[in-house]
Scaffold this motif. Structure first.
Motif, short mmCIF file in Angstrom:
data_model
loop_
_atom_site.label_atom_id
_atom_site.label_comp_id
_atom_site.label_asym_id
_atom_site.label_seq_id
_atom_site.Cartn_x
_atom_site.Cartn_y
_atom_site.Cartn_z
N TYR A 52 -28.37 15.59 -48.93
CA TYR A 52 -27.03 16.05 -48.55
C TYR A 52 -26.06 15.69 -49.66
CZ TYR A 52 -25.53 11.24 -47.71
OH TYR A 52 -25.20 9.92 -47.88
N ASP B 75 -34.39 14.50 -46.36
CA ASP B 75 -33.45 15.60 -46.55
C ASP B 75 -32.29 15.15 -47.44
OD1 ASP B 75 -34.88 17.38 -45.03
OD2 ASP B 75 -33.72 17.04 -43.20
N ALA C 208 -31.89 10.51 -44.66
CA ALA C 208 -31.17 11.46 -45.52
C ALA C 208 -30.78 10.73 -46.79
CB ALA C 208 -29.94 12.00 -44.80
N PHE D 149 -23.71 17.92 -41.98
CA PHE D 149 -24.66 17.88 -40.85
C PHE D 149 -24.15 18.68 -39.66
CE2 PHE D 149 -26.62 14.70 -43.47
CZ PHE D 149 -27.97 14.88 -43.21
#
Length: 287
Positions: free
Chosen positions: A164, A162, A197, A172
């Motif tokens: 970010y 994922d 992440a 988050f």
């Protein structure tokens, strides 16, 4: 080189800036007409199209040396398995098929979800680990999209966790709140999988590295030196810190339950620069 970016979102825009700075000719696409004026400041030309519109993609990318497919599903269109079936196939598979029709050199931003839970064993998951979870739409359609790209020996697939940190991206804690507001406090992924992440700048740098080094094949991209805490441990810590009820994990989208190796791309000179974004909250909160 002449490069085409299919999907000028945050990654596509940042990548375009780096590639233009290198002296490349860069064009790209958006699905939103209103964004064209802004995007024309970043690239040589902007085309309004969807990845599934093969004829438009072929025409827009004519004469390109490579196409970078950065398109990704919209989480708001994936609330049910049925929605995921339609949306993932449309966004991922058809976009990669269109790109493959337009140019043999395609670089696709894929997902760790192709590994499912990683299968049996304790060894680190690497690019030779078989893909799995062929029924869940996220995993299934990322795999099918990869197959479109790897039809050509010039294709390159980058498998990411994922992402970010993009401008305007959800933190988050905000993602946990979204699960509560939109999904009734349910998370569709596995509780006991490490929450890998990657910062969007590391994603951009990985694609830039692949282009500069002319890499082909499949590469995992993550922090090769550390294994993060599990989904449950991270999200329980976030919930506890904010006095929220803990999430229920549905285990619909399976994720690898052990270390993922990025040794292959590290051996080519790339490595991530941003640390685990959830390490601090896990350290602060006793769960």
């Amino acid at each position: 080189m002449k490069l085409f970016i299919l999907g000028l979102g945050h990654v596509g825009k940042a990548l375009a800036s780096k590639l233009k700075a290198d002296g490349h000719s860069v064009s790209g696409s958006t699905t939103t007409l209103e964004k064209v004026a802004e995007l024309e400041k970043l690239v040589d030309s902007v085309h309004v199209l969807k990845g599934e519109e093969s004829e438009k993609v072929v025409a827009a990318a004519q004469g390109c040396d490579a196409i970078i497919v950065t398109v990704a599903p919209n989480v708001r269109n994936t609330r049910t398995k049925e929605e995921r079936e339609i949306h993932y196939e449309q966004v991922l598979v058809r976009s990669c098929a269109s790109a493959n029709m337009a140019c043999p050199r395609v670089i696709f931003l894929s997902s760790f979800s192709v590994y499912g839970d990683g299968g049996e064993g304790s060894a680190a998951i690497d690019e030779n680990t078989p893909t799995a979870n062929h029924q869940e739409p996220s995993s299934k359609y990322y795999q099918l999209a990869e197959q479109q790209v790897l039809k050509s020996a010039q294709g390159c697939v980058l498998r990411f966790p994922d992402m970010y940190g993009a401008p305007g991206d959800f933190s988050f804690p905000q993602r946990v709140k979204m699960a509560m507001d939109y999904f009734a406090g349910k998370a569709i992924f596995s509780a006991d999988a490490p929450l890998y992440a990657i910062h969007f700048e590391d994603v951009v740098n990985a694609v830039h590295h692949v282009i500069s080094a002319q890499l082909t094949g499949v590469f995992n991209v993550c922090d090769n030196d550390n294994v993060p805490a599990t989904n449950k441990r991270v999200f329980d810590a976030i919930c506890d810190e904010n006095a929220w009820p803990r999430l229920e994990f549905l285990d619909q989208i399976k994720a690898p339950k052990r270390k993922i190796s990025a040794a292959k791309i590290y051996a080519t000179g790339y490595q991530v620069k941003h640390p685990d974004p959830n390490a601090d909250v896990v350290a602060r909160v006793s769960v």
